[in-house]
Structure formats: structure tokens, C-alpha cells
Design a protein around this motif. Sequence first.
Motif, PDB file in Angstrom:
ATOM      1  N   ALA A  64      -9.103 -33.284 -63.193  1.00 42.85           N
ATOM      2  CA  ALA A  64      -9.068 -32.254 -62.148  1.00 42.85           C
ATOM      3  C   ALA A  64      -8.440 -32.860 -60.889  1.00 42.85           C
ATOM      4  N   LEU A  65      -9.231 -33.073 -59.844  1.00 44.27           N
ATOM      5  CA  LEU A  65      -8.711 -33.563 -58.563  1.00 44.27           C
ATOM      6  C   LEU A  65      -8.111 -34.957 -58.714  1.00 44.27           C
ATOM      7  N   LYS A  66      -6.958 -35.178 -58.058  1.00 53.38           N
ATOM      8  CA  LYS A  66      -6.350 -36.505 -58.123  1.00 53.38           C
ATOM      9  C   LYS A  66      -5.563 -36.777 -56.851  1.00 53.38           C
ATOM     10  N   GLU A  67      -5.434 -38.049 -56.559  1.00 50.60           N
ATOM     11  CA  GLU A  67      -4.599 -38.489 -55.453  1.00 50.60           C
ATOM     12  C   GLU A  67      -3.136 -38.452 -55.894  1.00 50.60           C
ATOM     13  N   GLU A  68      -2.276 -37.911 -55.025  1.00 46.10           N
ATOM     14  CA  GLU A  68      -0.845 -37.834 -55.342  1.00 46.10           C
ATOM     15  C   GLU A  68      -0.039 -38.145 -54.080  1.00 46.10           C
ATOM     16  N   GLU A  69       0.922 -39.019 -54.212  1.00 51.22           N
ATOM     17  CA  GLU A  69       1.773 -39.391 -53.088  1.00 51.22           C
ATOM     18  C   GLU A  69       2.408 -38.153 -52.477  1.00 51.22           C
ATOM     19  N   GLY A  70       2.354 -38.054 -51.145  1.00 49.51           N
ATOM     20  CA  GLY A  70       2.978 -36.932 -50.455  1.00 49.51           C
ATOM     21  C   GLY A  70       2.063 -35.755 -50.206  1.00 49.51           C
ATOM     22  N   ILE A  71       0.854 -35.790 -50.756  1.00 53.47           N
ATOM     23  CA  ILE A  71      -0.118 -34.717 -50.543  1.00 53.47           C
ATOM     24  C   ILE A  71      -1.347 -35.320 -49.875  1.00 53.47           C
ATOM     25  N   ASP A  72      -1.803 -34.683 -48.792  1.00 48.82           N
ATOM     26  CA  ASP A  72      -2.986 -35.192 -48.104  1.00 48.82           C
ATOM     27  C   ASP A  72      -4.117 -35.414 -49.092  1.00 48.82           C
ATOM     28  N   GLY A  73      -4.746 -36.570 -48.971  1.00 49.11           N
ATOM     29  CA  GLY A  73      -5.860 -36.885 -49.854  1.00 49.11           C
ATOM     30  C   GLY A  73      -7.030 -37.436 -49.067  1.00 49.11           C
ATOM     31  N   GLN A  74      -7.851 -38.212 -49.737  1.00 52.48           N
ATOM     32  CA  GLN A  74      -9.027 -38.787 -49.093  1.00 52.48           C
ATOM     33  C   GLN A  74      -8.618 -39.889 -48.115  1.00 52.48           C
ATOM     34  N   SER A  75      -9.406 -40.032 -47.070  1.00 46.53           N
ATOM     35  CA  SER A  75      -9.103 -40.994 -46.011  1.00 46.53           C
ATOM     36  C   SER A  75     -10.236 -41.982 -45.840  1.00 46.53           C
ATOM     37  N   TYR A  76      -9.885 -43.185 -45.391  1.00 46.82           N
ATOM     38  CA  TYR A  76     -10.862 -44.161 -44.931  1.00 46.82           C
ATOM     39  C   TYR A  76     -11.078 -43.962 -43.433  1.00 46.82           C
ATOM     40  N   LEU A  77     -12.334 -44.046 -43.015  1.00 51.06           N
ATOM     41  CA  LEU A  77     -12.717 -43.719 -41.646  1.00 51.06           C
ATOM     42  C   LEU A  77     -13.492 -44.865 -41.007  1.00 51.06           C
ATOM     43  N   ILE A  78     -13.382 -44.960 -39.688  1.00 46.53           N
ATOM     44  CA  ILE A  78     -14.223 -45.844 -38.895  1.00 46.53           C
ATOM     45  C   ILE A  78     -14.938 -44.988 -37.857  1.00 46.53           C
ATOM     46  N   SER A  79     -16.247 -45.168 -37.718  1.00 46.40           N
ATOM     47  CA  SER A  79     -17.011 -44.371 -36.752  1.00 46.40           C
ATOM     48  C   SER A  79     -16.494 -44.633 -35.339  1.00 46.40           C
ATOM     49  N   ASP A  80     -16.625 -43.643 -34.484  1.00 40.56           N
ATOM     50  CA  ASP A  80     -16.117 -43.802 -33.122  1.00 40.56           C
ATOM     51  C   ASP A  80     -16.835 -44.934 -32.388  1.00 40.56           C
ATOM     52  N   ALA A  81     -18.145 -45.062 -32.610  1.00 36.73           N
ATOM     53  CA  ALA A  81     -18.887 -46.132 -31.941  1.00 36.73           C
ATOM     54  C   ALA A  81     -18.343 -47.504 -32.331  1.00 36.73           C
ATOM     55  N   SER A  82     -18.061 -47.684 -33.619  1.00 37.86           N
ATOM     56  CA  SER A  82     -17.519 -48.964 -34.084  1.00 37.86           C
ATOM     57  C   SER A  82     -16.103 -49.166 -33.578  1.00 37.86           C
ATOM     58  N   TYR A  83     -15.341 -48.085 -33.572  1.00 36.09           N
ATOM     59  CA  TYR A  83     -13.953 -48.164 -33.102  1.00 36.09           C
ATOM     60  C   TYR A  83     -13.907 -48.590 -31.636  1.00 36.09           C
ATOM     61  N   GLN A  84     -14.747 -47.982 -30.836  1.00 36.54           N
ATOM     62  CA  GLN A  84     -14.778 -48.323 -29.409  1.00 36.54           C
ATOM     63  C   GLN A  84     -15.274 -49.750 -29.175  1.00 36.54           C
ATOM     64  N   ALA A  85     -16.042 -50.276 -30.129  1.00 36.74           N
ATOM     65  CA  ALA A  85     -16.552 -51.641 -30.026  1.00 36.74           C
ATOM     66  C   ALA A  85     -15.565 -52.675 -30.566  1.00 36.74           C
ATOM     67  N   GLY A  86     -14.388 -52.207 -31.024  1.00 30.04           N
ATOM     68  CA  GLY A  86     -13.355 -53.137 -31.439  1.00 30.04           C
ATOM     69  C   GLY A  86     -13.004 -53.140 -32.908  1.00 30.04           C
ATOM     70  N   THR A  87     -13.669 -52.306 -33.724  1.00 30.57           N
ATOM     71  CA  THR A  87     -13.355 -52.211 -35.153  1.00 30.57           C
ATOM     72  C   THR A  87     -12.232 -51.191 -35.314  1.00 30.57           C
ATOM     73  N   LYS A  88     -10.999 -51.663 -35.295  1.00 34.10           N
ATOM     74  CA  LYS A  88      -9.842 -50.771 -35.241  1.00 34.10           C
ATOM     75  C   LYS A  88      -9.153 -50.579 -36.590  1.00 34.10           C
ATOM     76  N   THR A  89      -9.310 -51.528 -37.494  1.00 34.05           N
ATOM     77  CA  THR A  89      -8.616 -51.474 -38.780  1.00 34.05           C
ATOM     78  C   THR A  89      -9.613 -51.656 -39.913  1.00 34.05           C
ATOM     79  N   LEU A  90      -9.163 -51.388 -41.126  1.00 32.77           N
ATOM     80  CA  LEU A  90     -10.034 -51.578 -42.280  1.00 32.77           C
ATOM     81  C   LEU A  90     -10.453 -53.031 -42.430  1.00 32.77           C
ATOM     82  N   LYS A  91      -9.560 -53.956 -42.148  1.00 30.39           N
ATOM     83  CA  LYS A  91      -9.912 -55.372 -42.238  1.00 30.39           C
ATOM     84  C   LYS A  91     -11.023 -55.728 -41.245  1.00 30.39           C
TER      85      LYS A  91
END
Length: 336
Positions: free
Chosen positions: A107-134
Motif C-alpha cells: 500500500a503506502l510507500k515512499e517515492e522520490e518526488g512525492i512528499d513523504g514522511q519527515s524527520y522532526l526536531i522539537s522546537d525546544a531542542s532546536y532552540q537549544a542547538g539541536t539543528k540537524t539529525l546528527k
Amino acid sequence: MIKLNRRGALALMGGTAASTLATPALAMNKKIKVGALRFTSHSGNFVAYERGYFADAGLDVEFEFFQAAQPMAVAIASGDIDYAVTAISGGLISLADKGAIKVIGGALKEEEGIDGQSYLISDASYQAGTKTLKDLDGKKYAVTQAGSSFHYMGAKMAAAEGISLSFTPLQKVGAIIGAMKSGQVDGWSIVPHIAKPLAAAGAWHVVGKVSDYIPDYQVTTVFTSADNAANERGMTESFLNGFSRGVDDYAAAMIDGTADQDVMVDLIHKYVYTDRPREKAAPSIINGTMRLAQNAALNIGSVQDQLSWFQSEGLVDADITLDTLVDSSYVETTGA
């Protein structure tokens, strides 16, 4: 063949374009129950029902709606419903190992060129310096349960980034959303209709795409009981035929632009975001659009990768084979 009641199935879960499908032997107005979630990604079933494709295939369909994927797997195993769509999880694999269920399509699948699932960082963590997945190294990453698809997505990203995550089970998507908003967890991954509007509202930050880490990911599968797969071939082919016609219409309107999107949104709104007025529901329905596999084709390579990961983590038995999980006789398979 093992026949499970709901209690037994729950115990097992805790333990660990036109259709090219074969013309089905019509089921002759056979009454069946189909499990569903009120998500855009389940629209293949909704369209097939509303436009009479299930009826054309000889099926009298009744929907049973669930709040999460795991209870659907339990209901399939216990015989309370006949067909459903869900992500592969450790619990699903364990039920297959007990002879209770079989994956029969994609059924559902990831396909290049079509919006899919995203990785997210919470705003609190982002504001504290967690800007990238690494930057998530050592931080809390939300999952529903150990052995869920969220766990798999997080682990695949962490391995690629060379980081370690503290996986935090919160049981329900709603609880994860609340924890992300309040900064109790640092990262998560989720479908676009949830990711995009709350990112725009400042609740969190989209920092990566799942498709970049898991190309051609077979996110959800069509599954049924092992008994139906083995002994109800005509009914199962009829279901897949009707479902695939619904998927074709959905794709034409929501992805390919060859049919009226407004008409399709009206249809989906009968089942999805029903508590909102149509004008407020429409953006979320549209944001939830991802590719559903034509003709329920199954990316067997992706399924094998998921099975191998669950085994590597000790979440399911190491001797389970792909044939235990999948009946590949119903649809085209890819990625082998």
C-alpha cells in the motif's frame, strides 16, 4: 492453522491506471469486514467502497475503524476482520510466525518526488542547538512502541548518521505530538499531514526526509489471515481487485492530476477528519497524500530489509523467513 481469539492474539503481539491483477473469481456478494484507520493513506479502501468497486468484485464490505495499527493486526488474527492495511511491526511479524496472518500486497510507500514522511526536531531542542539529525546523538527519539515502524525509521537514520538515539515509547501518536510540543522528547518521524502544518505553526522543525534514508520504503502493506490467504483465494483476489481500482482513482486525482481533486477530497472527507468542516479538513487531506502502490505491488526487498532489522534487534525470532510473513502469489513483487 492456528485460530486465535482476541486475547490470544494480543498475547502474541506483546511477545515480541487500470488494475492488472488476475481477474478474480467473484465472491458473489460475500460479506467481509475491512479494518481501517481514518487516514488519507487508507483512501484506496474508501474509494473502492464509495465507487462500487468492491461491489463489482462481488463483495459486501463493512468497515471497522481502529485507533491504531496493532489492534487491527489482532483483529485479523482473531478473525474479527478479514483485510486491513498496516505498517510492518515486530508484533505483526510475530503473529505471522504463529501462523495467524499473511502480508499479501503493498500500500503506502515512499517515492522520490512525492512528499513523504519527515524527520522532526522539537522546537525546544532546536532552540537549544539541536539543528540537524546528527545533533540528535544521545537524545530522546519518540516511538509508539519498541518494534514499531517509528522505531525502524529512527534506527535506520541513526545508523546512517552514525549516532545513538534514546528510543522513548509513548504508545500513541497523540501522546508523541504532545511530548514534541512540550519538549519532553527531541526527535520523531511522521507522515506529511501531521508534520507540515505543525512545523508551520512552530511546534517542531522538519530536518530530513525518510526517503533519503530508506529509499523505496514499503511503509504499509495489505494483509489478511493466513486462512484467507490459503483457503479463500477468490475472495482475496476480489478484495485486491476492488482495492486496486480505488487506489488508481486516488492516484489520478491526488497525485497525477488526471482527475478532479476536489471531488476526491469530498469523498475522502466522508471518512477522514470528519469532525472538521470540509474547508478545514481539505488541506490536511491533501497534505496526507503519498503514493499507494499500483495493483498493490509489494516491494519485497523493503519487506526483507524490515524483517532483517527486527531480527538484528532481537525483536523477533532470528529463524523467521520472508515466506513466513508474505504470501507473494497474489501481486507483483519488486525489489528482490
